[in-house]
Design a protein around this motif. Structure first.
Motif, PDB file in Angstrom:
ATOM      1  N   ALA A  74      -1.387  32.758   1.816  1.00  0.00           N
ATOM      2  CA  ALA A  74      -1.482  33.130   0.393  1.00  0.00           C
ATOM      3  C   ALA A  74      -1.752  31.891  -0.458  1.00  0.00           C
ATOM      4  O   ALA A  74      -2.532  31.942  -1.415  1.00  0.00           O
ATOM      5  CB  ALA A  74      -0.201  33.826  -0.064  1.00  0.00           C
ATOM      6  N   LEU A  75      -1.122  30.771  -0.117  1.00  0.00           N
ATOM      7  CA  LEU A  75      -1.373  29.524  -0.844  1.00  0.00           C
ATOM      8  C   LEU A  75      -2.817  29.083  -0.660  1.00  0.00           C
ATOM      9  O   LEU A  75      -3.473  28.664  -1.620  1.00  0.00           O
ATOM     10  CB  LEU A  75      -0.413  28.429  -0.382  1.00  0.00           C
ATOM     11  N   SER A  76      -3.353  29.209   0.535  1.00  0.00           N
ATOM     12  CA  SER A  76      -4.750  28.842   0.786  1.00  0.00           C
ATOM     13  C   SER A  76      -5.699  29.697  -0.051  1.00  0.00           C
ATOM     14  O   SER A  76      -6.667  29.185  -0.625  1.00  0.00           O
ATOM     15  CB  SER A  76      -5.095  28.993   2.269  1.00  0.00           C
ATOM     16  N   ARG A  77      -5.424  30.994  -0.143  1.00  0.00           N
ATOM     17  CA  ARG A  77      -6.257  31.878  -0.971  1.00  0.00           C
ATOM     18  C   ARG A  77      -6.143  31.510  -2.449  1.00  0.00           C
ATOM     19  O   ARG A  77      -7.140  31.501  -3.170  1.00  0.00           O
ATOM     20  CB  ARG A  77      -5.865  33.346  -0.751  1.00  0.00           C
ATOM     21  N   LEU A  78      -4.934  31.190  -2.900  1.00  0.00           N
ATOM     22  CA  LEU A  78      -4.731  30.794  -4.291  1.00  0.00           C
ATOM     23  C   LEU A  78      -5.511  29.514  -4.595  1.00  0.00           C
ATOM     24  O   LEU A  78      -6.195  29.426  -5.614  1.00  0.00           O
ATOM     25  CB  LEU A  78      -3.232  30.596  -4.555  1.00  0.00           C
ATOM     26  N   ILE A  79      -5.436  28.538  -3.697  1.00  0.00           N
ATOM     27  CA  ILE A  79      -6.167  27.279  -3.895  1.00  0.00           C
ATOM     28  C   ILE A  79      -7.671  27.529  -3.895  1.00  0.00           C
ATOM     29  O   ILE A  79      -8.401  26.950  -4.709  1.00  0.00           O
ATOM     30  CB  ILE A  79      -5.754  26.234  -2.840  1.00  0.00           C
ATOM     31  N   ALA A  80      -8.137  28.416  -3.026  1.00  0.00           N
ATOM     32  CA  ALA A  80      -9.571  28.749  -3.002  1.00  0.00           C
ATOM     33  C   ALA A  80      -9.997  29.360  -4.337  1.00  0.00           C
ATOM     34  O   ALA A  80     -11.074  29.044  -4.860  1.00  0.00           O
ATOM     35  CB  ALA A  80      -9.874  29.705  -1.850  1.00  0.00           C
ATOM     36  N   ARG A  81      -9.156  30.219  -4.907  1.00  0.00           N
ATOM     37  CA  ARG A  81      -9.469  30.828  -6.198  1.00  0.00           C
ATOM     38  C   ARG A  81      -9.468  29.782  -7.310  1.00  0.00           C
ATOM     39  O   ARG A  81     -10.357  29.767  -8.167  1.00  0.00           O
ATOM     40  CB  ARG A  81      -8.469  31.949  -6.504  1.00  0.00           C
ATOM     41  N   VAL A  88      -9.412  22.975  -9.322  1.00  0.00           N
ATOM     42  CA  VAL A  88      -9.043  22.027  -8.268  1.00  0.00           C
ATOM     43  C   VAL A  88     -10.251  21.796  -7.370  1.00  0.00           C
ATOM     44  O   VAL A  88     -11.224  22.554  -7.400  1.00  0.00           O
ATOM     45  CB  VAL A  88      -7.849  22.524  -7.402  1.00  0.00           C
ATOM     46  N   GLN A  89     -10.129  20.754  -6.581  1.00  0.00           N
ATOM     47  CA  GLN A  89     -11.169  20.442  -5.599  1.00  0.00           C
ATOM     48  C   GLN A  89     -10.475  20.148  -4.281  1.00  0.00           C
ATOM     49  O   GLN A  89      -9.448  19.457  -4.249  1.00  0.00           O
ATOM     50  CB  GLN A  89     -11.963  19.229  -6.061  1.00  0.00           C
ATOM     51  N   ARG A  90     -11.025  20.666  -3.193  1.00  0.00           N
ATOM     52  CA  ARG A  90     -10.466  20.411  -1.860  1.00  0.00           C
ATOM     53  C   ARG A  90     -11.329  19.400  -1.117  1.00  0.00           C
ATOM     54  O   ARG A  90     -12.537  19.359  -1.298  1.00  0.00           O
ATOM     55  CB  ARG A  90     -10.411  21.697  -1.042  1.00  0.00           C
ATOM     56  N   SER A  91     -10.666  18.607  -0.267  1.00  0.00           N
ATOM     57  CA  SER A  91     -11.378  17.669   0.596  1.00  0.00           C
ATOM     58  C   SER A  91     -10.592  17.510   1.891  1.00  0.00           C
ATOM     59  O   SER A  91      -9.389  17.744   1.933  1.00  0.00           O
ATOM     60  CB  SER A  91     -11.567  16.314  -0.099  1.00  0.00           C
ATOM     61  N   MET A  92     -11.292  17.106   2.933  1.00  0.00           N
ATOM     62  CA  MET A  92     -10.652  16.916   4.241  1.00  0.00           C
ATOM     63  C   MET A  92      -9.903  15.593   4.270  1.00  0.00           C
ATOM     64  O   MET A  92     -10.308  14.618   3.647  1.00  0.00           O
ATOM     65  CB  MET A  92     -11.709  16.916   5.356  1.00  0.00           C
ATOM     66  N   CYS A  93      -8.825  15.573   5.019  1.00  0.00           N
ATOM     67  CA  CYS A  93      -8.051  14.359   5.237  1.00  0.00           C
ATOM     68  C   CYS A  93      -8.714  13.590   6.370  1.00  0.00           C
ATOM     69  O   CYS A  93      -8.864  14.105   7.482  1.00  0.00           O
ATOM     70  CB  CYS A  93      -6.615  14.741   5.601  1.00  0.00           C
ATOM     71  N   VAL A 102      -5.879  18.432  -1.959  1.00  0.00           N
ATOM     72  CA  VAL A 102      -6.229  19.178  -3.165  1.00  0.00           C
ATOM     73  C   VAL A 102      -6.068  18.224  -4.332  1.00  0.00           C
ATOM     74  O   VAL A 102      -5.079  17.496  -4.427  1.00  0.00           O
ATOM     75  CB  VAL A 102      -5.319  20.401  -3.370  1.00  0.00           C
ATOM     76  N   THR A 103      -7.059  18.224  -5.211  1.00  0.00           N
ATOM     77  CA  THR A 103      -7.059  17.360  -6.384  1.00  0.00           C
ATOM     78  C   THR A 103      -7.344  18.200  -7.616  1.00  0.00           C
ATOM     79  O   THR A 103      -8.202  19.085  -7.577  1.00  0.00           O
ATOM     80  CB  THR A 103      -8.174  16.296  -6.255  1.00  0.00           C
ATOM     81  N   LEU A 104      -6.626  17.934  -8.683  1.00  0.00           N
ATOM     82  CA  LEU A 104      -6.936  18.599  -9.952  1.00  0.00           C
ATOM     83  C   LEU A 104      -8.254  18.057 -10.486  1.00  0.00           C
ATOM     84  O   LEU A 104      -8.511  16.860 -10.423  1.00  0.00           O
ATOM     85  CB  LEU A 104      -5.858  18.290 -10.989  1.00  0.00           C
ATOM     86  N   THR A 105      -9.075  18.942 -11.000  1.00  0.00           N
ATOM     87  CA  THR A 105     -10.281  18.504 -11.697  1.00  0.00           C
ATOM     88  C   THR A 105      -9.893  18.187 -13.144  1.00  0.00           C
ATOM     89  O   THR A 105      -8.808  18.570 -13.595  1.00  0.00           O
ATOM     90  CB  THR A 105     -11.345  19.620 -11.699  1.00  0.00           C
ATOM     91  N   PRO A 106     -10.761  17.505 -13.878  1.00  0.00           N
ATOM     92  CA  PRO A 106     -10.469  17.300 -15.304  1.00  0.00           C
ATOM     93  C   PRO A 106     -10.209  18.620 -16.034  1.00  0.00           C
ATOM     94  O   PRO A 106      -9.304  18.711 -16.870  1.00  0.00           O
ATOM     95  CB  PRO A 106     -11.723  16.597 -15.822  1.00  0.00           C
TER      96      PRO A 106
END
Length: 135
Positions: A74-81, A88-93, A102-106
């Protein structure tokens, strides 16, 4: 009989906690709905503000899992939304290919700052002041 009474008090206390939680979540949802967010969305943004400040503006999803009351999927779906909405923006470690940052966008940071007072006011309405929940 004392144990039964103690058990009944615990059960009543537990139900009171659940009731306060439900009222608070509904109040936050109502306050944030005009901005296209719910209580869980805000919680993720708020944690990213707090965690990001300590970790160079990014946070591993794994660090959020135990702090947000959602399942990992559910958290993954929320982050995708939130990512689809440009918050937010996602990137690989690089160190661990299974990890995701996960990083907040401006835009996400600005929206968080705008709605933070609404969320805090909703908390104040449902939880009262420093003296605990309102009946």
């Amino acid at each position: 009989m004392g144990a039964r009474t103690a058990g009944a008090r615990l059960e009543e206390r537990w139900r009171d906690i659940l009731s306060v939680h439900a009222r608070t979540m509904c109040e936050i949802d109502r306050a944030l709905h005009p901005h296209g967010l719910g209580a869980s969305d805000f919680e993720v943004l708020d944690l990213l503000v707090a965690e990001g400040a300590e970790a160079g503006d990014r946070c591993r999803v794994q660090n959020l899992v135990g702090r947000v009351h959602l399942s990992q999927s559910a958290l993954s779906r929320l982050i995708a939304r939130l990512e689809k909405d440009g918050l937010v923006q996602r990137s690989m470690c690089a160190e661990d290919r299974r990890g995701v940052y996960v990083t907040l966008t401006p835009r996400g940071r600005d929206l968080h700052a705008e709605i933070l007072p609404l969320q805090r006011a909703a908390l104040a309405r449902t939880l009262g002041g420093d003296d605990g929940p309102r009946p």
